[in-house]
Design an enzyme around this catalytic site. Sequence first.
Site, PDB file in Angstrom:
ATOM      1  N   SER A   1      -3.842 -13.371  -2.906  1.00  0.00           N
ATOM      2  CA  SER A   1      -3.235 -13.444  -1.569  1.00  0.00           C
ATOM      3  C   SER A   1      -3.824 -12.330  -0.708  1.00  0.00           C
ATOM      4  O   SER A   1      -4.360 -11.345  -1.228  1.00  0.00           O
ATOM      5  CB  SER A   1      -1.706 -13.335  -1.667  1.00  0.00           C
ATOM      6  OG  SER A   1      -1.340 -12.233  -2.467  1.00  0.00           O
TER       7      SER A   1
ATOM      8  N   GLU B   1      -3.323  -9.800   2.764  1.00  0.00           N
ATOM      9  CA  GLU B   1      -2.358  -9.222   3.718  1.00  0.00           C
ATOM     10  C   GLU B   1      -3.038  -8.801   5.024  1.00  0.00           C
ATOM     11  O   GLU B   1      -4.132  -8.241   5.017  1.00  0.00           O
ATOM     12  CB  GLU B   1      -1.682  -8.005   3.068  1.00  0.00           C
ATOM     13  CG  GLU B   1      -0.654  -7.352   3.985  1.00  0.00           C
ATOM     14  CD  GLU B   1       0.146  -6.272   3.271  1.00  0.00           C
ATOM     15  OE1 GLU B   1       0.665  -6.542   2.173  1.00  0.00           O
ATOM     16  OE2 GLU B   1       0.233  -5.157   3.820  1.00  0.00           O
TER      17      GLU B   1
ATOM     18  N   THR C   1       2.372  -8.031   7.909  1.00  0.00           N
ATOM     19  CA  THR C   1       3.326  -6.920   7.804  1.00  0.00           C
ATOM     20  C   THR C   1       4.285  -6.879   8.998  1.00  0.00           C
ATOM     21  O   THR C   1       4.069  -7.533  10.032  1.00  0.00           O
ATOM     22  CB  THR C   1       2.609  -5.562   7.691  1.00  0.00           C
ATOM     23  OG1 THR C   1       1.839  -5.359   8.869  1.00  0.00           O
ATOM     24  CG2 THR C   1       1.736  -5.499   6.463  1.00  0.00           C
ATOM     25  N   TYR C   2       5.327  -6.086   8.805  1.00  0.00           N
ATOM     26  CA  TYR C   2       6.392  -5.927   9.801  1.00  0.00           C
ATOM     27  C   TYR C   2       6.467  -4.447  10.131  1.00  0.00           C
ATOM     28  O   TYR C   2       6.689  -3.621   9.236  1.00  0.00           O
ATOM     29  CB  TYR C   2       7.695  -6.405   9.165  1.00  0.00           C
ATOM     30  CG  TYR C   2       8.834  -6.637  10.115  1.00  0.00           C
ATOM     31  CD1 TYR C   2       8.790  -7.688  11.030  1.00  0.00           C
ATOM     32  CD2 TYR C   2       9.962  -5.819  10.097  1.00  0.00           C
ATOM     33  CE1 TYR C   2       9.843  -7.926  11.893  1.00  0.00           C
ATOM     34  CE2 TYR C   2      11.023  -6.052  10.954  1.00  0.00           C
ATOM     35  CZ  TYR C   2      10.965  -7.105  11.840  1.00  0.00           C
ATOM     36  OH  TYR C   2      12.016  -7.335  12.692  1.00  0.00           O
TER      37      TYR C   2
ATOM     38  N   GLY D   1      11.549  -0.936   4.142  1.00  0.00           N
ATOM     39  CA  GLY D   1      10.748  -0.368   5.217  1.00  0.00           C
ATOM     40  C   GLY D   1      11.028   1.107   5.401  1.00  0.00           C
ATOM     41  O   GLY D   1      11.788   1.726   4.645  1.00  0.00           O
ATOM     42  N   ASP D   2      10.371   1.667   6.394  1.00  0.00           N
ATOM     43  CA  ASP D   2      10.550   3.080   6.737  1.00  0.00           C
ATOM     44  C   ASP D   2      10.923   3.152   8.202  1.00  0.00           C
ATOM     45  O   ASP D   2      10.733   2.204   8.954  1.00  0.00           O
ATOM     46  CB  ASP D   2       9.233   3.852   6.529  1.00  0.00           C
ATOM     47  CG  ASP D   2       8.868   3.925   5.056  1.00  0.00           C
ATOM     48  OD1 ASP D   2       9.740   4.290   4.244  1.00  0.00           O
ATOM     49  OD2 ASP D   2       7.714   3.610   4.727  1.00  0.00           O
TER      50      ASP D   2
ATOM     51  N   PHE E   1      -3.488   8.174   4.307  1.00  0.00           N
ATOM     52  CA  PHE E   1      -2.399   7.227   4.054  1.00  0.00           C
ATOM     53  C   PHE E   1      -1.893   7.363   2.612  1.00  0.00           C
ATOM     54  O   PHE E   1      -0.689   7.303   2.354  1.00  0.00           O
ATOM     55  CB  PHE E   1      -2.900   5.805   4.342  1.00  0.00           C
ATOM     56  CG  PHE E   1      -1.825   4.772   4.303  1.00  0.00           C
ATOM     57  CD1 PHE E   1      -0.786   4.821   5.214  1.00  0.00           C
ATOM     58  CD2 PHE E   1      -1.842   3.760   3.365  1.00  0.00           C
ATOM     59  CE1 PHE E   1       0.232   3.878   5.181  1.00  0.00           C
ATOM     60  CE2 PHE E   1      -0.835   2.817   3.318  1.00  0.00           C
ATOM     61  CZ  PHE E   1       0.208   2.874   4.226  1.00  0.00           C
TER      62      PHE E   1
ATOM     63  N   HIS F   1      -3.131  -9.086  -4.799  1.00  0.00           N
ATOM     64  CA  HIS F   1      -2.794  -9.152  -3.373  1.00  0.00           C
ATOM     65  C   HIS F   1      -3.692  -8.130  -2.676  1.00  0.00           C
ATOM     66  O   HIS F   1      -3.588  -6.930  -2.929  1.00  0.00           O
ATOM     67  CB  HIS F   1      -1.313  -8.787  -3.208  1.00  0.00           C
ATOM     68  CG  HIS F   1      -0.813  -8.798  -1.805  1.00  0.00           C
ATOM     69  ND1 HIS F   1      -0.499  -9.959  -1.115  1.00  0.00           N
ATOM     70  CD2 HIS F   1      -0.549  -7.783  -0.942  1.00  0.00           C
ATOM     71  CE1 HIS F   1      -0.057  -9.657   0.099  1.00  0.00           C
ATOM     72  NE2 HIS F   1      -0.089  -8.346   0.233  1.00  0.00           N
TER      73      HIS F   1
HETATM   74  P1  FAD Z   1      13.516  -0.211  -1.652  1.00  0.00           P
HETATM   75  O1  FAD Z   1      13.192  -1.096  -2.783  1.00  0.00           O
HETATM   76  O2  FAD Z   1      14.804  -0.457  -0.941  1.00  0.00           O
HETATM   77  O3  FAD Z   1      13.458   1.295  -2.226  1.00  0.00           O
HETATM   78  C1  FAD Z   1      13.431   2.423  -1.366  1.00  0.00           C
HETATM   79  C2  FAD Z   1      13.756   3.690  -2.153  1.00  0.00           C
HETATM   80  O4  FAD Z   1      15.139   3.750  -2.459  1.00  0.00           O
HETATM   81  C3  FAD Z   1      13.052   3.848  -3.497  1.00  0.00           C
HETATM   82  O5  FAD Z   1      12.802   5.216  -3.700  1.00  0.00           O
HETATM   83  C4  FAD Z   1      14.062   3.313  -4.516  1.00  0.00           C
HETATM   84  O6  FAD Z   1      13.930   3.970  -5.774  1.00  0.00           O
HETATM   85  C5  FAD Z   1      15.390   3.612  -3.860  1.00  0.00           C
HETATM   86  N1  FAD Z   1      16.349   2.513  -3.946  1.00  0.00           N
HETATM   87  C6  FAD Z   1      16.092   1.173  -3.958  1.00  0.00           C
HETATM   88  N2  FAD Z   1      17.210   0.467  -3.981  1.00  0.00           N
HETATM   89  C7  FAD Z   1      18.234   1.363  -3.957  1.00  0.00           C
HETATM   90  C8  FAD Z   1      19.656   1.241  -3.935  1.00  0.00           C
HETATM   91  N3  FAD Z   1      20.230   0.049  -3.947  1.00  0.00           N
HETATM   92  N4  FAD Z   1      20.391   2.380  -3.914  1.00  0.00           N
HETATM   93  C9  FAD Z   1      19.817   3.606  -3.890  1.00  0.00           C
HETATM   94  N5  FAD Z   1      18.462   3.772  -3.923  1.00  0.00           N
HETATM   95  C10 FAD Z   1      17.689   2.669  -3.937  1.00  0.00           C
HETATM   96  N6  FAD Z   1       6.392  -1.143   5.150  1.00  0.00           N
HETATM   97  C11 FAD Z   1       6.593  -1.617   6.409  1.00  0.00           C
HETATM   98  O7  FAD Z   1       7.120  -0.884   7.252  1.00  0.00           O
HETATM   99  N7  FAD Z   1       6.208  -2.887   6.749  1.00  0.00           N
HETATM  100  C12 FAD Z   1       5.652  -3.738   5.859  1.00  0.00           C
HETATM  101  O8  FAD Z   1       5.329  -4.869   6.202  1.00  0.00           O
HETATM  102  C13 FAD Z   1       5.440  -3.268   4.523  1.00  0.00           C
HETATM  103  N8  FAD Z   1       4.910  -4.083   3.591  1.00  0.00           N
HETATM  104  C14 FAD Z   1       4.776  -3.638   2.290  1.00  0.00           C
HETATM  105  C15 FAD Z   1       4.284  -4.510   1.322  1.00  0.00           C
HETATM  106  C16 FAD Z   1       4.138  -4.095   0.007  1.00  0.00           C
HETATM  107  C17 FAD Z   1       3.614  -5.069  -1.022  1.00  0.00           C
HETATM  108  C18 FAD Z   1       4.478  -2.758  -0.351  1.00  0.00           C
HETATM  109  C19 FAD Z   1       4.293  -2.288  -1.755  1.00  0.00           C
HETATM  110  C20 FAD Z   1       4.982  -1.897   0.603  1.00  0.00           C
HETATM  111  C21 FAD Z   1       5.151  -2.314   1.929  1.00  0.00           C
HETATM  112  N9  FAD Z   1       5.680  -1.480   2.922  1.00  0.00           N
HETATM  113  C22 FAD Z   1       5.836  -1.943   4.202  1.00  0.00           C
HETATM  114  C23 FAD Z   1       6.076  -0.092   2.600  1.00  0.00           C
HETATM  115  C24 FAD Z   1       7.598   0.000   2.274  1.00  0.00           C
HETATM  116  O9  FAD Z   1       8.363  -0.458   3.359  1.00  0.00           O
HETATM  117  C25 FAD Z   1       7.948   1.458   1.973  1.00  0.00           C
HETATM  118  O10 FAD Z   1       7.349   1.848   0.774  1.00  0.00           O
HETATM  119  C26 FAD Z   1       9.424   1.783   1.984  1.00  0.00           C
HETATM  120  O11 FAD Z   1       9.567   3.201   1.927  1.00  0.00           O
HETATM  121  C27 FAD Z   1      10.213   1.220   0.810  1.00  0.00           C
HETATM  122  O12 FAD Z   1      10.441  -0.123   0.930  1.00  0.00           O
HETATM  123  P2  FAD Z   1      10.999  -0.944  -0.351  1.00  0.00           P
HETATM  124  O13 FAD Z   1      11.255  -2.320   0.095  1.00  0.00           O
HETATM  125  O14 FAD Z   1      10.124  -0.735  -1.512  1.00  0.00           O
HETATM  126  O15 FAD Z   1      12.390  -0.167  -0.551  1.00  0.00           O
END
Ligand code: FAD
Length: 279
Positions: free
Chosen positions: A9, A11, A43-44, A102-103, A210, A260
């Site tokens: 895939s 991105e 991406t978003y 996200g961040d 990055f 990916h």
């Molecule tokens: P989560 O899975 O929610 O985790 C975030 C943090 O909190 C981790 O440290 C985890 O250990 C902890 N955590 C998780 N769940 C819980 C919970 N329930 N309670 C307490 N702690 C918890 N960023 C963007 O802004 N836009 C994008 O389009 C984007 N695409 C991405 C695509 C891929 C394939 C990857 C790998 C990353 C992408 N990112 C993107 C980056 C991502 O948004 C960041 O890494 C962000 O900081 C974490 O998102 P996550 O969904 O992994 O978070």
Amino acid sequence: MPSKTPRISFEYFPPRTAEGKRKLLQETTPALNALDPAFFSVTYGAGGTTRDSTLGVVSAIREDGIDVAPHLSFGGDDGRAIGELVDAYVARGIKRLVALRGDMPSGMGGSSQLVYANELVAFIRERTGDHFEIEVAAYPEIHPEAKSYDSDIRYLKGKLDAGANAAITQYFFNVEAYFYFLDQCAAAGISKPVYAGIMPIINFANLARFSRNCGAEIPRWICQRVEGYGDDQESIRKFGIEVVTQLCQTLLDSGAPGIHFYTMNQVDPTREICRNLGL
Ligand code: FAD
């Protein structure tokens, strides 16, 4: 055991200009689509900053009959806005989403609470049932904010248990980190596929910057080699292709379910790497 038909895939990020969008849709996508990927993803922007442009690019790719997955996070939005966006994707025939926490955009501080990805997955499932294949993010070198290795894997399992179908990893150059991570996932009871995210080496200075932020390690020997090339961009390009091809070959030979590619909206070097791999 090597996988027979690895999933591939590609991105994108939503381009900032009309010309960038035209190029992505009319030149880049046909060229990469010729490699027969399972889907493209878009991406978003952090905090929802590309809500409209992600929807626009995704809709245009879908209109050409190509499978495409928008990335999605709550960002600064509430359930109503995100629900409407999810409904818009359903209406456009989108069947796949990448669900993320996200961040916050840089400079926005941490005043509002980010919604964890497992909660977004549950939200999408509650609203749309089994309509979407949902992918989530995974971190072989562990998410920079994670409390521990084990907790990060537990939360990954939480996202998959909430209804996600698969995970895609942050990019990495240490192949051992990925396979060790897969073993740890299996030990924690994760049986869904974890696809390898791979970043071709395009602009090394940007990549290095990055990588420091997202916790992906660039091995010292790669940094040293690139440094030695100085301004010789052609040698850096060739070395990057060679290193990433070798990384992908090892992944596929050792049974990774698929790759990916973080294409950075460019046809090459992703196409060159895929051709080297015979994909
Ligand atoms: P989560 O899975 O929610 O985790 C975030 C943090 O909190 C981790 O440290 C985890 O250990 C902890 N955590 C998780 N769940 C819980 C919970 N329930 N309670 C307490 N702690 C918890 N960023 C963007 O802004 N836009 C994008 O389009 C984007 N695409 C991405 C695509 C891929 C394939 C990857 C790998 C990353 C992408 N990112 C993107 C980056 C991502 O948004 C960041 O890494 C962000 O900081 C974490 O998102 P996550 O969904 O992994 O978070």
